[in-house]
Structure formats: structure tokens, C-alpha cells
Design a protein around this motif. Structure first.
Motif, PDB file in Angstrom:
ATOM      1  N   ASN A  17     -52.577  31.340   2.044  1.00 25.45           N
ATOM      2  CA  ASN A  17     -51.834  32.332   1.265  1.00 25.45           C
ATOM      3  C   ASN A  17     -52.755  33.370   0.651  1.00 25.45           C
ATOM      4  O   ASN A  17     -52.449  34.565   0.617  1.00 25.45           O
ATOM      5  CB  ASN A  17     -51.030  31.641   0.163  1.00 25.45           C
ATOM      6  CG  ASN A  17     -49.923  30.764   0.728  1.00 25.45           C
ATOM      7  OD1 ASN A  17     -49.439  31.009   1.827  1.00 25.45           O
ATOM      8  ND2 ASN A  17     -49.532  29.733  -0.002  1.00 25.45           N
ATOM      9  N   ASP A  18     -53.910  32.904   0.151  1.00 20.96           N
ATOM     10  CA  ASP A  18     -54.856  33.837  -0.467  1.00 20.96           C
ATOM     11  C   ASP A  18     -55.367  34.848   0.555  1.00 20.96           C
ATOM     12  O   ASP A  18     -55.510  36.041   0.266  1.00 20.96           O
ATOM     13  CB  ASP A  18     -56.040  33.080  -1.083  1.00 20.96           C
ATOM     14  CG  ASP A  18     -55.636  32.313  -2.327  1.00 20.96           C
ATOM     15  OD1 ASP A  18     -54.560  32.617  -2.885  1.00 20.96           O
ATOM     16  OD2 ASP A  18     -56.383  31.399  -2.734  1.00 20.96           O
ATOM     17  N   ILE A  19     -55.659  34.370   1.763  1.00 21.27           N
ATOM     18  CA  ILE A  19     -56.181  35.265   2.798  1.00 21.27           C
ATOM     19  C   ILE A  19     -55.099  36.235   3.267  1.00 21.27           C
ATOM     20  O   ILE A  19     -55.355  37.420   3.490  1.00 21.27           O
ATOM     21  CB  ILE A  19     -56.737  34.450   3.985  1.00 21.27           C
ATOM     22  CG1 ILE A  19     -57.943  33.621   3.514  1.00 21.27           C
ATOM     23  CG2 ILE A  19     -57.160  35.355   5.121  1.00 21.27           C
ATOM     24  CD1 ILE A  19     -58.505  32.714   4.572  1.00 21.27           C
ATOM     25  N   HIS A  20     -53.865  35.747   3.409  1.00 18.01           N
ATOM     26  CA  HIS A  20     -52.763  36.632   3.774  1.00 18.01           C
ATOM     27  C   HIS A  20     -52.556  37.705   2.718  1.00 18.01           C
ATOM     28  O   HIS A  20     -52.318  38.880   3.027  1.00 18.01           O
ATOM     29  CB  HIS A  20     -51.475  35.829   3.954  1.00 18.01           C
ATOM     30  CG  HIS A  20     -51.343  35.238   5.326  1.00 18.01           C
ATOM     31  ND1 HIS A  20     -50.461  34.229   5.629  1.00 18.01           N
ATOM     32  CD2 HIS A  20     -51.983  35.505   6.492  1.00 18.01           C
ATOM     33  CE1 HIS A  20     -50.558  33.915   6.907  1.00 18.01           C
ATOM     34  NE2 HIS A  20     -51.487  34.679   7.444  1.00 18.01           N
ATOM     35  N   LEU A  21     -52.652  37.296   1.444  1.00 23.24           N
ATOM     36  CA  LEU A  21     -52.479  38.256   0.349  1.00 23.24           C
ATOM     37  C   LEU A  21     -53.586  39.293   0.369  1.00 23.24           C
ATOM     38  O   LEU A  21     -53.353  40.480   0.146  1.00 23.24           O
ATOM     39  CB  LEU A  21     -52.472  37.513  -0.993  1.00 23.24           C
ATOM     40  CG  LEU A  21     -52.248  38.352  -2.239  1.00 23.24           C
ATOM     41  CD1 LEU A  21     -50.906  39.068  -2.168  1.00 23.24           C
ATOM     42  CD2 LEU A  21     -52.312  37.490  -3.488  1.00 23.24           C
ATOM     43  N   ALA A  22     -54.821  38.841   0.647  1.00 23.05           N
ATOM     44  CA  ALA A  22     -55.948  39.781   0.708  1.00 23.05           C
ATOM     45  C   ALA A  22     -55.756  40.780   1.845  1.00 23.05           C
ATOM     46  O   ALA A  22     -56.117  41.958   1.727  1.00 23.05           O
ATOM     47  CB  ALA A  22     -57.259  39.019   0.889  1.00 23.05           C
ATOM     48  N   ALA A  23     -55.178  40.310   2.958  1.00 16.84           N
ATOM     49  CA  ALA A  23     -54.968  41.206   4.100  1.00 16.84           C
ATOM     50  C   ALA A  23     -53.910  42.256   3.792  1.00 16.84           C
ATOM     51  O   ALA A  23     -53.934  43.354   4.344  1.00 16.84           O
ATOM     52  CB  ALA A  23     -54.558  40.390   5.322  1.00 16.84           C
ATOM     53  N   LYS A  24     -52.946  41.918   2.911  1.00 16.30           N
ATOM     54  CA  LYS A  24     -51.882  42.855   2.572  1.00 16.30           C
ATOM     55  C   LYS A  24     -52.331  43.877   1.545  1.00 16.30           C
ATOM     56  O   LYS A  24     -51.681  44.896   1.352  1.00 16.30           O
ATOM     57  CB  LYS A  24     -50.669  42.085   2.032  1.00 16.30           C
ATOM     58  CG  LYS A  24     -50.002  41.185   3.068  1.00 16.30           C
ATOM     59  CD  LYS A  24     -48.854  40.408   2.442  1.00 16.30           C
ATOM     60  CE  LYS A  24     -48.230  39.437   3.446  1.00 16.30           C
ATOM     61  NZ  LYS A  24     -47.154  38.633   2.818  1.00 16.30           N
ATOM     62  N   SER A  25     -53.409  43.588   0.814  1.00 10.83           N
ATOM     63  CA  SER A  25     -53.897  44.508  -0.206  1.00 10.83           C
ATOM     64  C   SER A  25     -55.267  45.051   0.196  1.00 10.83           C
ATOM     65  O   SER A  25     -55.724  44.848   1.315  1.00 10.83           O
ATOM     66  CB  SER A  25     -53.978  43.779  -1.558  1.00 10.83           C
ATOM     67  OG  SER A  25     -54.824  42.658  -1.470  1.00 10.83           O
ATOM     68  N   VAL A  26     -55.916  45.746  -0.722  1.00 12.17           N
ATOM     69  CA  VAL A  26     -57.231  46.316  -0.451  1.00 12.17           C
ATOM     70  C   VAL A  26     -58.291  45.222  -0.531  1.00 12.17           C
ATOM     71  O   VAL A  26     -58.356  44.487  -1.511  1.00 12.17           O
ATOM     72  CB  VAL A  26     -57.550  47.442  -1.449  1.00 12.17           C
ATOM     73  CG1 VAL A  26     -58.932  48.015  -1.167  1.00 12.17           C
ATOM     74  CG2 VAL A  26     -56.498  48.529  -1.375  1.00 12.17           C
ATOM     75  N   THR A  27     -59.109  45.111   0.497  1.00 11.90           N
ATOM     76  CA  THR A  27     -60.172  44.111   0.530  1.00 11.90           C
ATOM     77  C   THR A  27     -61.482  44.735   0.063  1.00 11.90           C
ATOM     78  O   THR A  27     -61.891  45.769   0.585  1.00 11.90           O
ATOM     79  CB  THR A  27     -60.353  43.548   1.955  1.00 11.90           C
ATOM     80  OG1 THR A  27     -59.106  43.041   2.416  1.00 11.90           O
ATOM     81  CG2 THR A  27     -61.391  42.450   1.968  1.00 11.90           C
ATOM     82  N   SER A  28     -62.116  44.113  -0.899  1.00 10.60           N
ATOM     83  CA  SER A  28     -63.393  44.608  -1.415  1.00 10.60           C
ATOM     84  C   SER A  28     -64.540  43.942  -0.653  1.00 10.60           C
ATOM     85  O   SER A  28     -64.601  42.713  -0.558  1.00 10.60           O
ATOM     86  CB  SER A  28     -63.510  44.313  -2.914  1.00 10.60           C
ATOM     87  OG  SER A  28     -64.719  44.819  -3.435  1.00 10.60           O
TER      88      SER A  28
END
Length: 435
Positions: free
Chosen positions: A85-96
Motif C-alpha cells: 500500500n505504501d509503494i502504491h501510494l508513493a506511485a500515485k503521488s510525487v516521489t522524492s
């Protein structure tokens, strides 16, 4: 910027610049930063909007739970799927993403700050500063020998150049050191200088290699691994310290799903990833595919809506029936065009099919490292995987291009052209960066 460079202010300026070019925040995939706390926070702020929305939707679902047993089972399942879930969420938002060059610089600075190395550097700097006095300059000039290079303490590359130049003039410095004790360097210090220089050499060469244009994550990882291998084989006493610093700092890169995904889709270097890293990449790429699909669908519907309101597509003869018929035909035609363009990207429209294609990519044979990965993907057939590669592989690994832009600005905004307006400077720099 006219105010303090806080994370909030940097974010607002960044979004304002993007709005000028018609880029929406949801279209941003990654943000490459150094390790400055304010810049790192910008990435977190740009991620927070999506995280809040996702969190709210989860809360609504949890309120509808009726059975305690179901809650326990779902809690256990959520715990197992937290990483996904965390990785999916990161993919949907801006990745730093941390700048790879800056990360390597921090590795070197970690070692240069140790007491043993710091003592030698202070001693060498004193000697070099002495050689740049007026009397010593004459002595070096009369002997047809160039002066040792001065360094900047915040630029370790200049420190390496200083040590290297001092070693080249070892014989002459020993001679004048006999007459001037302030220039005398002991034999044990010479050994330490040689040791530090030998240990820093592979990192210096790697840093130069990482300044190439269009550097990919796979190319960086290959250079990083090569540097570690050279340090492992080195006999220098300082080499293990540098190797330890690199292993400590590399976690910020090798745990980043966007970075791993860029390497995963590079068939030249994805064999360097572990099985765990490949799994993280696959999860992230699937989330990125969902984001791309959502943005594409929204853009297609928006373009059709705009055309429906456009007079140029609904104006016809004076007869009202003719206007209506023409407008209907044009809208239908545009829908067909949009569908035709997106047809190739929807060949693997089902999530399970895309996930399988992503997984199977890891089993594909490796291509030569001399291949240009951008050209290789360009000649592949249209697919969901190719659309992912066009985004993921293009991940900016370093800030070298930004530094080049800063350097180029001095030729545009110099002492004779300080009267240029902001919009003119922006336009000139935009042309300079894209030619």
C-alpha cells in the motif's frame, strides 16, 4: 524568491512555475533533491495531499465494518500488505529522490571529517597556503615548478586535486622543507597523504562519470557498484572507511521504489537488483500504471468536453438543425480519434495482465551496456510497459543539469544585463535549456 527558503515557500514557487507551463501537480512523477532539510520537506508536502485523500477514503470504509472478527482479519491482512500500500501510494503521488552525486559527496565528507584524515588535511593546507606567499611564489617560479593547488573545504574534489598536486611536488617540497620547517612534511605524513589520495581516486573518477548528460539510474548503479569493487580491492587504509560510508548512504537510494523501478526497466543493468528489490519495483510500477491510466482518462474526457464547447466545431449554416448535426458529428469524430490514439496503450488494460507483463520483464535477457536504453525502448512496440518505461527510466538521478543551468545563468544575467525582467530571463533560460 523574495522570502525565506522554507519548504512551504519553495513548494508555492515551484507550483507557480509549473502553472505557467500548464503542468498540473498530479502530472509530476518525481522530485530530485539534495539532502537539505527544507528541500526534502518539499517532497513530503507534495506527497501529503494524496496521502490525506487516501487516508480519508480508508476511514470511510472502516466505519462500515460491522463484525469484530472481520475487523481482526482485515487488520492482519492490512499489516501484511502495508508495504504494498505504501509503494502504491508513493506511485500515485510525487516521489522524492535523493541526488546520486550529492549522496556520493556526503560519503566522502563522512570520511574526511574523521580525526586522522582531518589532521593530515589541515597540515597539507598549511603547507600549501605557505607556498602561495610572495617569497615562495618566486622560489617556485625560478625553479620552473607550478604551485600546489589550493582547495575549497566544501568541495572534496578540489581537496583531492590539492593532495595529488602536493604528491607530484614531493621532491621539491622536501628540499625547501629542509630550509623552512613550516614547509616540512614528515615521511609518515607523506604515506598518509598517498593513502588518502589512492582511496579517493576511484570516487573522483566515478563522480566525473556521473556528470554525463541523460544519466539513467541503471548507469549510476553500475558506476556505484564498480566504485565499491575497486575500493574492496584497494590496499589503502582509508578505502574501508569510504566503502563503509557508501554502504551506509546507499540505503537512501536503493530503498527508493522510483529509483529501483528505473533500474528494473533498464535491461542493461536490472540484473544488479536483488529479488526483493525487483518485487518492490514491480509493485511500484503497477501503481504508476494506475496513475498514468487515470491521468490519461481524465485528459481525454477533458479534451472532448472542451471541443463540445468550442464554436469552431459547432458552427455551421444558419440552419439550427445543421448546427446540431455538425456538432454531433465532430464530437463523435473526436471521440473516435481519442480512442484510436489510446488504443495502443490499452492493449494490456487489465491490471492482472499489466502485472504479469511487468513481472515477466525481469526474466528477459540482458542487452549490451553499450546500447542506448532510450533508443531501445523507442523502437519497441506500443504497450503499457513501454508507457511505463517512458516515465520511469527518464527519472533524473542527479542535479547536474540544474547546476549547469545555474552556471549558464551567469552568461544571461550578468553585471551589464541586470535590468532584464523576470519573464524575459525565464524565456531565455527556457530556450537555452532546450537547445
Amino acid at each position: 524568491m523574495t522570502q525565506s527558503a522554507t519548504a512551504e515557500e519553495i513548494k508555492s514557487v515551484l507550483l507557480a512555475c509549473l502553472n505557467k507551463t500548464g503542468i498540473q501537480e498530479k502530472q509530476i512523477y518525481s522530485l530530485t533533491t539534495d539532502n537539505g532539510s527544507n528541500v526534502i520537506k518539499v517532497g513530503k508536502l507534495m506527497q501529503s495531499d494524496t496521502q490525506v485523500k487516501e487516508g480519508n477514503s480508508e476511514e470511510i470504509l472502516s466505519d462500515n465494518e460491522e463484525n469484530d472478527d472481520e475487523q481482526v482479519l482485515e487488520a492482519a491482512e492490512n499489516k501484511l500488505n502495508d508495504l504494498v500500500n505504501d509503494i502504491h501510494l508513493a506511485a500515485k503521488s510525487v516521489t522524492s529522490v535523493r541526488c546520486a552525486l550529492h549522496t556520493m559527496q556526503l560519503c566522502v565528507h563522512d570520511v574526511l571529517k574523521t580525526d586522522s584524515v582531518k589532521h593530515i588535511l589541515c597540515r597539507v593546507r598549511k603547507v600549501v597556503n605557505k607556498t602561495h606567499t610572495q617569497n615562495m611564489r618566486l622560489i617556485f617560479k625560478n625553479s620552473s615548478i607550478s604551485l600546489p593547488k589550493l582547495d575549497c573545504e566544501t568541495r572534496w574534489g578540489s581537496t583531492y586535486d590539492m593532495l595529488d598536486s602536493v604528491l607530484e611536488k614531493k621532491l621539491f617540497l622536501n628540499q625547501i622543507g629542509l630550509a623552512n620547517e613550516s614547509l616540512l612534511i614528515l615521511d609518515e605524513d607523506w604515506e598518509k597523504i598517498s593513502d588518502i589520495t589512492e582511496a579517493l581516486k576511484p570516487l573522483r573518477e566515478t563522480t566525473c562519470a556521473l556528470q554525463m548528460k541523460n544519466l539513467t539510474a541503471g548507469e549510476f548503479l553500475a558506476q556505484w557498484v564498480k566504485c565499491k569493487v575497486v575500493l574492496e580491492r584497494s590496499t589503502a587504509v582509508t578505502a574501508p572507511l569510504l566503502l563503509q560510508a557508501m554502504e551506509k548512504r546507499q540505503d537512501s537510494l536503493l530503498r527508493n521504489p522510483a529509483f529501483l523501478s528505473a533500474v528494473y526497466l533498464d535491461r542493461r543493468y536490472n540484473v544488479l537488483l536483488t529479488e526483493e528489490q525487483k518485487e518492490l519495483s514491480q509493485i511500484h510500477l503497477l501503481g504508476l500504471w494506475k496513475k498514468i491510466k487515470t491521468i490519461s482518462s481524465t485528459s481525454s474526457m477533458s479534451s472532448v468536453s472542451m471541443l463540445a464547447k468550442d464554436d469552431s466545431f459547432t458552427s455551421g449554416d444558419s440552419d439550427g438543425e445543421g448546427d446540431s448535426a455538425l456538432g454531433s458529428v465532430d464530437i463523435v469524430e473526436q471521440l473516435l480519434r481519442v480512442s484510436d490514439v489510446s488504443r495502443a496503450t490499452d492493449t494490456a488494460s487489465k491490471e492482472s495482465e499489466v502485472a504479469e507483463h511487468i513481472k515477466m520483464f525481469a526474466k528477459a535477457s540482458r542487452i549490451s551496456k553499450n546500447e542506448c536504453i532510450f533508443q531501445w525502448w523507442h523502437y519497441q512496440q506500443e504497450s503499457a510497459l513501454k508507457n511505463l518505461a517512458e516515465v520511469a527510466v527518464a527519472l533524473p538521478v542527479t542535479q547536474a543539469s540544474v547546476e549547469r543551468t545555474f552556471s549558464g545563468l551567469r552568461y544571461i544575467l550578468n553585471d551589464l544585463r541586470l535590468g532584464l525582467k523576470e519573464d524575459i530571463v525565464d524565456a531565455v533560460m527556457l530556450l537555452r535549456c532546450n537547445t
